[in-house]
Design an enzyme around this catalytic site. Structure first.
Site, PDB file in Angstrom:
ATOM      1  N   THR A  18       0.823  -1.211   0.000  1.00 32.57           N
ATOM      2  CA  THR A  18       0.000   0.000   0.000  1.00 32.57           C
ATOM      3  C   THR A  18       0.859   1.264   0.000  1.00 32.57           C
ATOM      4  O   THR A  18       0.678   2.151  -0.842  1.00 32.57           O
ATOM      5  CB  THR A  18      -0.895   0.000   1.264  1.00 32.57           C
ATOM      6  OG1 THR A  18      -1.617  -1.220   1.292  1.00 32.57           O
ATOM      7  CG2 THR A  18      -1.854   1.169   1.271  1.00 32.57           C
ATOM      8  N   ARG A  50       7.908  -9.575  -2.629  1.00 29.93           N
ATOM      9  CA  ARG A  50       7.926 -10.982  -2.235  1.00 29.93           C
ATOM     10  C   ARG A  50       7.466 -11.855  -3.408  1.00 29.93           C
ATOM     11  O   ARG A  50       7.987 -12.915  -3.648  1.00 29.93           O
ATOM     12  CB  ARG A  50       7.005 -11.183  -1.025  1.00 29.93           C
ATOM     13  CG  ARG A  50       7.415 -12.371  -0.205  1.00 29.93           C
ATOM     14  CD  ARG A  50       6.663 -12.429   1.101  1.00 29.93           C
ATOM     15  NE  ARG A  50       6.993 -11.326   1.972  1.00 29.93           N
ATOM     16  CZ  ARG A  50       6.130 -10.749   2.799  1.00 29.93           C
ATOM     17  NH1 ARG A  50       4.881 -11.132   2.857  1.00 29.93           N
ATOM     18  NH2 ARG A  50       6.521  -9.757   3.582  1.00 29.93           N
ATOM     19  N   LYS A 110       8.099   1.355  12.429  1.00 35.44           N
ATOM     20  CA  LYS A 110       8.226   1.723  13.858  1.00 35.44           C
ATOM     21  C   LYS A 110       8.620   0.543  14.728  1.00 35.44           C
ATOM     22  O   LYS A 110       9.357   0.699  15.700  1.00 35.44           O
ATOM     23  CB  LYS A 110       6.940   2.364  14.388  1.00 35.44           C
ATOM     24  CG  LYS A 110       5.672   1.611  14.035  1.00 35.44           C
ATOM     25  CD  LYS A 110       5.050   2.203  12.811  1.00 35.44           C
ATOM     26  CE  LYS A 110       3.969   1.323  12.246  1.00 35.44           C
ATOM     27  NZ  LYS A 110       3.438   1.801  10.991  1.00 35.44           N
ATOM     28  N   GLU A 134      10.258   9.614   9.220  1.00 38.49           N
ATOM     29  CA  GLU A 134       9.047  10.425   9.437  1.00 38.49           C
ATOM     30  C   GLU A 134       7.775   9.582   9.335  1.00 38.49           C
ATOM     31  O   GLU A 134       6.803   9.799  10.075  1.00 38.49           O
ATOM     32  CB  GLU A 134       9.004  11.552   8.387  1.00 38.49           C
ATOM     33  CG  GLU A 134       7.891  12.549   8.565  1.00 38.49           C
ATOM     34  CD  GLU A 134       8.008  13.308   9.882  1.00 38.49           C
ATOM     35  OE1 GLU A 134       8.890  14.162   9.993  1.00 38.49           O
ATOM     36  OE2 GLU A 134       7.215  13.039  10.800  1.00 38.49           O
ATOM     37  N   GLY A 139       1.667   8.620  10.521  1.00 41.94           N
ATOM     38  CA  GLY A 139       1.373   8.714   9.084  1.00 41.94           C
ATOM     39  C   GLY A 139       1.818  10.018   8.448  1.00 41.94           C
ATOM     40  O   GLY A 139       3.009  10.299   8.337  1.00 41.94           O
ATOM     41  N   GLY A 192      -6.945   0.100   4.209  1.00 42.10           N
ATOM     42  CA  GLY A 192      -5.475   0.170   4.162  1.00 42.10           C
ATOM     43  C   GLY A 192      -4.868   0.856   5.369  1.00 42.10           C
ATOM     44  O   GLY A 192      -3.735   1.322   5.312  1.00 42.10           O
ATOM     45  N   GLU A 195      -1.987  -2.582   9.992  1.00 39.19           N
ATOM     46  CA  GLU A 195      -0.728  -3.244   9.676  1.00 39.19           C
ATOM     47  C   GLU A 195      -1.035  -4.583   8.996  1.00 39.19           C
ATOM     48  O   GLU A 195      -2.149  -5.103   9.120  1.00 39.19           O
ATOM     49  CB  GLU A 195       0.052  -3.523  10.965  1.00 39.19           C
ATOM     50  CG  GLU A 195       0.467  -2.281  11.718  1.00 39.19           C
ATOM     51  CD  GLU A 195       1.376  -1.381  10.904  1.00 39.19           C
ATOM     52  OE1 GLU A 195       2.505  -1.774  10.620  1.00 39.19           O
ATOM     53  OE2 GLU A 195       0.951  -0.280  10.529  1.00 39.19           O
ATOM     54  N   LYS A 210       5.398   3.676  18.388  1.00 38.50           N
ATOM     55  CA  LYS A 210       5.498   5.100  18.004  1.00 38.50           C
ATOM     56  C   LYS A 210       5.810   5.960  19.222  1.00 38.50           C
ATOM     57  O   LYS A 210       6.609   6.908  19.145  1.00 38.50           O
ATOM     58  CB  LYS A 210       4.194   5.548  17.337  1.00 38.50           C
ATOM     59  CG  LYS A 210       3.939   4.827  16.005  1.00 38.50           C
ATOM     60  CD  LYS A 210       2.517   5.059  15.530  1.00 38.50           C
ATOM     61  CE  LYS A 210       2.210   4.278  14.263  1.00 38.50           C
ATOM     62  NZ  LYS A 210       0.775   4.246  13.949  1.00 38.50           N
TER      63      LYS A 210
HETATM   64  N1  HSE Z   1      -1.505   0.622  11.256  1.00 39.50           N
HETATM   65  C1  HSE Z   1      -1.070   1.944  11.543  1.00 39.50           C
HETATM   66  C2  HSE Z   1      -2.239   2.720  12.130  1.00 39.50           C
HETATM   67  C3  HSE Z   1      -0.560   2.584  10.298  1.00 39.50           C
HETATM   68  O1  HSE Z   1      -3.368   2.222  12.071  1.00 39.50           O
HETATM   69  O2  HSE Z   1      -2.041   3.793  12.659  1.00 39.50           O
HETATM   70  C4  HSE Z   1       0.281   3.771  10.522  1.00 39.50           C
HETATM   71  O3  HSE Z   1       1.402   3.498  11.281  1.00 39.50           O
END
Ligand code: HSE
Length: 439
Positions: A18, A50, A110, A134, A139, A192, A195, A210
């Site tokens: 993504t 992959r 992260k 960053e 995000g 999207g 994770e 984070k």
């Molecule tokens: N899966 C993470 C979230 C994506 O939902 O915040 C961004 O790090």
């Protein structure tokens, strides 16, 4: 890198899911804009995936793709390596190999930096090659550069944030649309936001990774993830959301990073009640926000889309440009490096807030008294009690009982709740929410 701004820099991507496709599209769409603003031209020359059959974008020539990440890192045309595969094993090997080859790294990973950052920052230092990250926190919100660069003149007193878009989206859909947890998670995955393994989103670890990075940036030492207290949203029920509302709060998965007077750093992630009157309570859906308190700047709030293809690509692209400028003007930006060997992380047992605790109990006489007695014996004050509350499950044989508790040490609460859990009238581990005043 050539100082000739007309010459393109080679980018190697590891991962083309993504975010990777978002990076490709953003670079294509905004190439002229980027060049006009920064004199930087980049070209994605190699992409490791992959499975070659799952390549998602039309117009990307097939010869760029490989299934071997070493082809990317070792390609002489690749000047900057962008790691977007996630995980902490192969991703580590890719980043370490790139740093050893003197190729700046851009990553949104992260988990990798929170768990193995120490080794990687040492390599970054040793090979004088920066890691830019960053996209790893919040995000599209430029919080890393903000803390590192714009707050360089501040002692950071606290950072409190909602930094997992998936959890925040699920909580909002449960609150406003009355969706079940699984259904809301399914939506977040489709959009999207989640994770590859959504467990990390809902068990609090994505947000905790984070928070660890924010603490590391602010206080200059790599925070050991084993010392950080983490709870996710898996046990949040509609009952809690309803209760929070009735009491003037909103349920959020909140990360708290705070420096105490003795220099000890508090770092924790937990579903919390925050006042409806606080600005963070209106951060909904995939949006994230980080409230930073600096000794000079005072309070600032950073708000934006915390997950998703384009917002995350925005941060990756900004890092690619920064890495490119760093190559052109050697030494102009060394990336982040920890500047203290060690710091002290507060034990969660010593942290203090008021609490909301939900007990799942048998509906029988004496239950309230038994729990209240144990709390009283421990010296924990009760500021409110509500029982019985109908649980969400229609045929359940239990009832929910809710206590609001005065501020006490978390360690004391934990010990006391173990005793409560051992009562025969209590059916499962009590669910604890912190009540944060965020003043
Ligand atoms: N899966 C993470 C979230 C994506 O939902 O915040 C961004 O790090």
């Amino acid at each position: 890198m050539s100082n000739d701004p007309k010459k393109s820099l080679g980018i190697g991507l590891a991962g083309f899911g993504t975010v990777g496709t978002g990076v490709w599209e953003t670079l294509e769409r905004n190439a002229d804009l980027i060049f006009n603003r920064s004199d930087v031209k980049v070209d994605i020359v190699r992409i490791a995936v992959r499975d070659l059959n799952k390549v998602r974008i039309e117009g990307v020539s097939e010869d760029k793709f490989t299934t071997n990440w070493q082809d990317v890192v070792n390609d002489p045309k690749v000047n900057i390596v962008v790691e977007l595969i996630g995980g902490t094993d192969t991703a580590f090997d890719i980043v370490a190999a790139a740093l050893r080859a003197g190729k700046p790294v851009v990553t949104g990973n992260k988990a990798l930096l929170a768990e193995r950052g120490q080794e990687l920052f040492e390599l970054s230092n040793q090979f004088n090659t920066p890691i830019h990250f960053e996209a790893a926190v919040a995000g599209g919100i430029p919080i890393i550069k903000t803390v590192q660069d714009s707050f360089v003149g501040n002692s950071i007193q606290s950072m409190v944030g909602i930094i997992n878009g998936t959890s925040n989206y699920i909580l909002e859909r449960m609150t406003d649309a009355g969706l079940g947890y699984e259904e809301a998670l399914g939506e977040a995955q489709q959009l999207g936001y989640a994770e590859a393994d959504p467990t990390l989103d809902v068990n609090g670890w994505d947000a905790a990774h984070k928070a660890i990075l924010l603490a590391t940036l602010a206080y200059g030492f790599t925070v050991d993830h084993k010392q950080v207290y983490v709870r996710g949203i898996e046990r949040v029920r509609a009952t809690d959301i309803d209760f929070a509302k009735r009491l003037g709060f909103v349920v959020k998965l909140l990360c708290v990073v705070r420096e105490h007077a003795n220099g000890v750093i508090e770092v924790r992630t937990q579903p919390s009640f925050i006042p409806q009157s606080h600005i963070l309570s209106s951060v909904n859906g995939v949006f994230n926000a980080v409230a930073v308190r600096g000794d000079a700047a005072g309070d600032s709030l950073f708000y934006g889309r915390g997950a998703g293809k384009d917002p995350t690509a925005s941060s990756v692209v900004a890092d690619i440009v920064e890495a490119a400028l760093g190559l052109r003007h050697e030494g102009s930006h060394r990336g982040f490096l920890p500047y203290q060997q060690e710091g002290s992380v507060m034990s969660v047992e010593d942290t203090e807030t008021p609490y909301y605790v939900r007990f799942d109990v048998n509906d029988e006489p004496g239950v309230v008294a038994e729990i209240a007695n144990l709390l009283a014996d421990a010296g924990i004050g009760i500021s409110g009690m509500h029982s019985p509350v109908h649980p969400d499950e229609p045929d359940a044989e239990f009832v929910d009982m809710v206590f609001q508790l005065h501020t006490c040490r978390f360690g004391l609460l934990k010990e006391t709740l173990k005793k409560v859990e051992a009562l025969s009238c209590v059916n499962s581990r009590p669910v604890v929410f912190r009540i944060e005043d965020l003043g």
